[in-house]
Design a protein around this motif. Sequence first.
Motif, PDB file in Angstrom:
ATOM      1  N   ALA A   3       0.697  -0.811   0.014  1.00  0.00           N
ATOM      2  CA  ALA A   3       0.358  -0.089  -0.321  1.00  0.00           C
ATOM      3  C   ALA A   3       0.615   1.157   0.456  1.00  0.00           C
ATOM      4  O   ALA A   3       0.426   1.905  -0.785  1.00  0.00           O
ATOM      5  N   GLU A   4       1.927   1.525   1.048  1.00  0.00           N
ATOM      6  CA  GLU A   4       2.833   2.102   1.056  1.00  0.00           C
ATOM      7  C   GLU A   4       3.530   3.166  -1.072  1.00  0.00           C
ATOM      8  O   GLU A   4       3.593   3.644  -1.127  1.00  0.00           O
ATOM      9  N   ALA A   5       3.902   1.428  -1.579  1.00  0.00           N
ATOM     10  CA  ALA A   5       4.866   1.542  -2.722  1.00  0.00           C
ATOM     11  C   ALA A   5       3.548   1.555  -3.132  1.00  0.00           C
ATOM     12  O   ALA A   5       4.139   3.058  -4.760  1.00  0.00           O
ATOM     13  N   LEU A   6       2.540   2.097  -3.403  1.00  0.00           N
ATOM     14  CA  LEU A   6       2.000   2.449  -4.766  1.00  0.00           C
ATOM     15  C   LEU A   6       0.450   3.673  -3.631  1.00  0.00           C
ATOM     16  O   LEU A   6      -0.589   3.580  -4.097  1.00  0.00           O
ATOM     17  N   SER A   7       1.194   4.346  -2.785  1.00  0.00           N
ATOM     18  CA  SER A   7       0.039   5.552  -2.160  1.00  0.00           C
ATOM     19  C   SER A   7      -0.056   6.248  -3.315  1.00  0.00           C
ATOM     20  O   SER A   7      -1.264   6.697  -3.703  1.00  0.00           O
ATOM     21  N   ALA A   8       0.574   6.777  -4.174  1.00  0.00           N
ATOM     22  CA  ALA A   8       0.369   7.830  -5.011  1.00  0.00           C
ATOM     23  C   ALA A   8      -0.445   7.056  -6.073  1.00  0.00           C
ATOM     24  O   ALA A   8      -1.374   7.983  -6.504  1.00  0.00           O
ATOM     25  N   ARG A   9      -0.216   6.013  -6.540  1.00  0.00           N
ATOM     26  CA  ARG A   9      -1.495   5.134  -7.334  1.00  0.00           C
ATOM     27  C   ARG A   9      -2.860   5.204  -7.093  1.00  0.00           C
ATOM     28  O   ARG A   9      -4.252   5.599  -7.377  1.00  0.00           O
ATOM     29  N   MET A  10      -2.931   5.153  -5.562  1.00  0.00           N
ATOM     30  CA  MET A  10      -4.181   5.067  -5.139  1.00  0.00           C
ATOM     31  C   MET A  10      -4.881   6.634  -4.841  1.00  0.00           C
ATOM     32  O   MET A  10      -5.734   6.159  -4.748  1.00  0.00           O
ATOM     33  N   GLU A  11      -4.187   7.449  -4.916  1.00  0.00           N
ATOM     34  CA  GLU A  11      -4.418   9.065  -4.382  1.00  0.00           C
ATOM     35  C   GLU A  11      -5.229   9.693  -6.080  1.00  0.00           C
ATOM     36  O   GLU A  11      -6.417  10.070  -6.219  1.00  0.00           O
ATOM     37  N   GLU A  12      -4.442   9.090  -7.008  1.00  0.00           N
ATOM     38  CA  GLU A  12      -5.185   9.013  -8.868  1.00  0.00           C
ATOM     39  C   GLU A  12      -6.450   7.819  -8.398  1.00  0.00           C
ATOM     40  O   GLU A  12      -7.166   8.369  -9.601  1.00  0.00           O
ATOM     41  N   VAL A  13      -6.884   6.894  -8.285  1.00  0.00           N
ATOM     42  CA  VAL A  13      -7.913   6.853  -8.516  1.00  0.00           C
ATOM     43  C   VAL A  13      -9.186   7.651  -7.669  1.00  0.00           C
ATOM     44  O   VAL A  13     -10.330   7.811  -8.090  1.00  0.00           O
TER      45      VAL A  13
END
Length: 848
Positions: free
Chosen positions: A70-80
């Motif tokens: 989750a930390e590694a892809l936190s930026a992608r989650m914000e894009e959601v």
Amino acid sequence: MNANTVDTAAPPAATRHGALDVASLRAATPGMRHARHLNAAGAALPSLATLSAVTEHLRLESLLGGYEAAEALSARMEEVYGAAARLLGAGPEDIALVESASVAWQRALGALRLRAGDRVLATPSTYVSSALHLLELRESHGIVLEVLPADASGQVDLGALETALRRPAALVTVAHVPTSSGLVEPVAEVGALAARAGVPMLLDATQSLGQLPVSVDELRCGVVVATGRKFLRGPRGTGLLYVGPELRDRSRPAAPDVRGAQWSAAHRYELVAGAQRYETWEASHALRLGLGTAVQETLDLGVERIRDHVTALAGRTRAGLSGVPGIRVVDPPAAASGIVTFLREGEDPRETVRELRATGCRLTTVPASHGQWDLGRRGLARVARASFHVYNSEDDVDALIAFLTERERRRHTAAALALPHPDRAPLTGFAPGPAAVVENPATGSAAVVEKHEPGPARRAGHGGGGGRADVIVVGAGIHGSSAAWRLAARGARVIHLDRFPAGHAQGSSHGRTRMIRRAYPSPVWDPLVEAAYAAWEELELASGQRLLTRTGGLYARAAGAPATLRGPDCEQVDHSRAAELFPGLRLCEGFSAVHDPAAGVVDAAASLAALASLGRLHGVDRRDGCAVIGWRRDGDGVRVETDRGVLRADRLVVAAGPWTGELLPAFAGALSVVRIVNVHIGSSRQHLLQPPLLGPFSVEVPDVGLLYGIPAFDGAGVKIGLDHGPEEDPSMRAAPVTAAERDRLLGLASRFLPAADGPVEEAITCRYTMAPNNRFAVGRLPGDERVLVVAACSGHGFKFGPALGAALADLAEGKERADLDFLSPAAMAGAGEHGRPGDGGATRGARA
């Protein structure tokens, strides 16, 4: 117009927004390789990109751990959040990611803290989960629930809403598109009226977000709830919640979580500023990343283009269905979405949908219990529902309409087809009677057919005991039953004999299912294969039943083995492509296969029952449990001795399966009878063993033989067997399946059908009557033109049953069938190269 009429004018297929590239969208949607998916309103098919987003994150979690991934892809989650906000015309801070629309609804209403006396105004389009929550709040909190009326178009009555808003209200809730029809509510007008009265509007966009534009500012929304699985094409278990800044300031979540609040002191906490205050900490990051991918794809395509596409398909469907006799479109006049609801007169919609699914058209039904304020108000207990998305085309619509049209044609023409065939001359001793005119209600056309007066044997009826007939048919398997029906339908007096009681399991035609396919080794078989498909359709028309379900089939062999199968539209595929076609079948890298898209499953039990019923309808004198002891020529006819007495006829048809050698000694030396074992296996993942994820198949297993299978069908588990076995004496009752036989098949199932992990539901035996080169014989007995034989079908004859029955009727009438010369009985003992169905059982798929 009343609430049950629709404007059937179809909107144009392309508009100023530009047409979609449906072919590319379909190619990027794995589920469309298996069926026509017409259930976007239930759960749309995700794209390959969405699937990859989910699986890639799960893989990352398995490597790093859940928190670390989750930390590694936190930026992608914000894009959601950003993509969802752009879709709604909102800010990322206004968006909460939740597990479903129902969860979004419950959290939004919980935050409003409704109290006794608060009025909630709801439209008739309200979904069941929302209605149940409101009804519970009425009971537990004392809110006042008012369901607004609908106008003549089916939409909420805006005048009634305006009147209701003259008194204080806490909330107006409206479903943009209901689950129960293609209606589109006038949400902009509802939002304007609610805003003018200072009342927040909750928009349920579950069935609209992704197919219709939703702008929170233009629609004046205070709250929007939506799911990911429908028209957004996201994964199940995802949803969106929008709560506007003004409403957030005066509402508090009923159950704050660490995700949405900060525990700042022993007895104090502060909510986060944005809509994330409605979220919980624990959630599926993989599913939410998949949802973000799906939302971005929607944005890239453009909601207006999606709207134009799906509403055009829905309009085409309403227009087409309105022209099908017996079908009633039940969408209200204000239907303008990609959803269509309809009914077939006199039939439970669940049966309609079951039949459609059998053809590869996936629809669903909606019961009144999911929309009492709509369906219940209109007196509809349940409706069938079709819904479209970007991967659907006009071909899908036309296939749906064609099937429903064909079903009606079958129903209305069954009686006409039950009469004797108008272009067949009656057999010897059978005189034609006066003509009759039969009208086909489905087409409005009429045909003149001859009416025949039943002869003595036909007057006797079933088991009447008459001793004379035009034709005696021996054997009540698929070929004998088909021949008896075809002969009687053409006016012959038929006595039909079988040595065992009805429903026995000693021969070759019993059991639930068989396969049919076009894939055969030599073009010489192609005309007969095509005739078989046509003959099954004729039997379906005559019986009014669906007996053949096309699923596609795979026929595999070791990659280095020579290819023995080919046929119209068939293609060679490697193991990777085979896995895409049939995920339920596991082939390793060392296998390749032939894919036959026309292959399918025949309902064997229903077919035999239909043939028996049609035979009785035409006067066949069926005598089960009547064994033939012998026969001989008798003047211009034949004399047949049975254990019940002597019968005579002009012609004799021998379709005796394993007992052919007893009745026709000339064939005894060329035939052998072998024991075949089949098992039906259950599964904890039955869907992987059902069409479209599995169809009929065979695998030539090195050092084992041909493993064949038929998918789980009509409640039965997947069926498998080996296409060879030990010789067996047909005069002895077949022994039960042994533990060793069962375990051998279970071992092969675990190797090639991983989902076949359940118990053996049924273990059965049958008998193959094998001939040299696995061929069979159809025609006149050499040296005796009055005796016809269909014999030794070597495990691949069931599929040809109705076609060979028609061929036998032709031959009995004196017609020549040059197309069957390669199956001449005279050549039984030494089949030529073109007479072979192939090497061993690899081409048969046994019990087909």
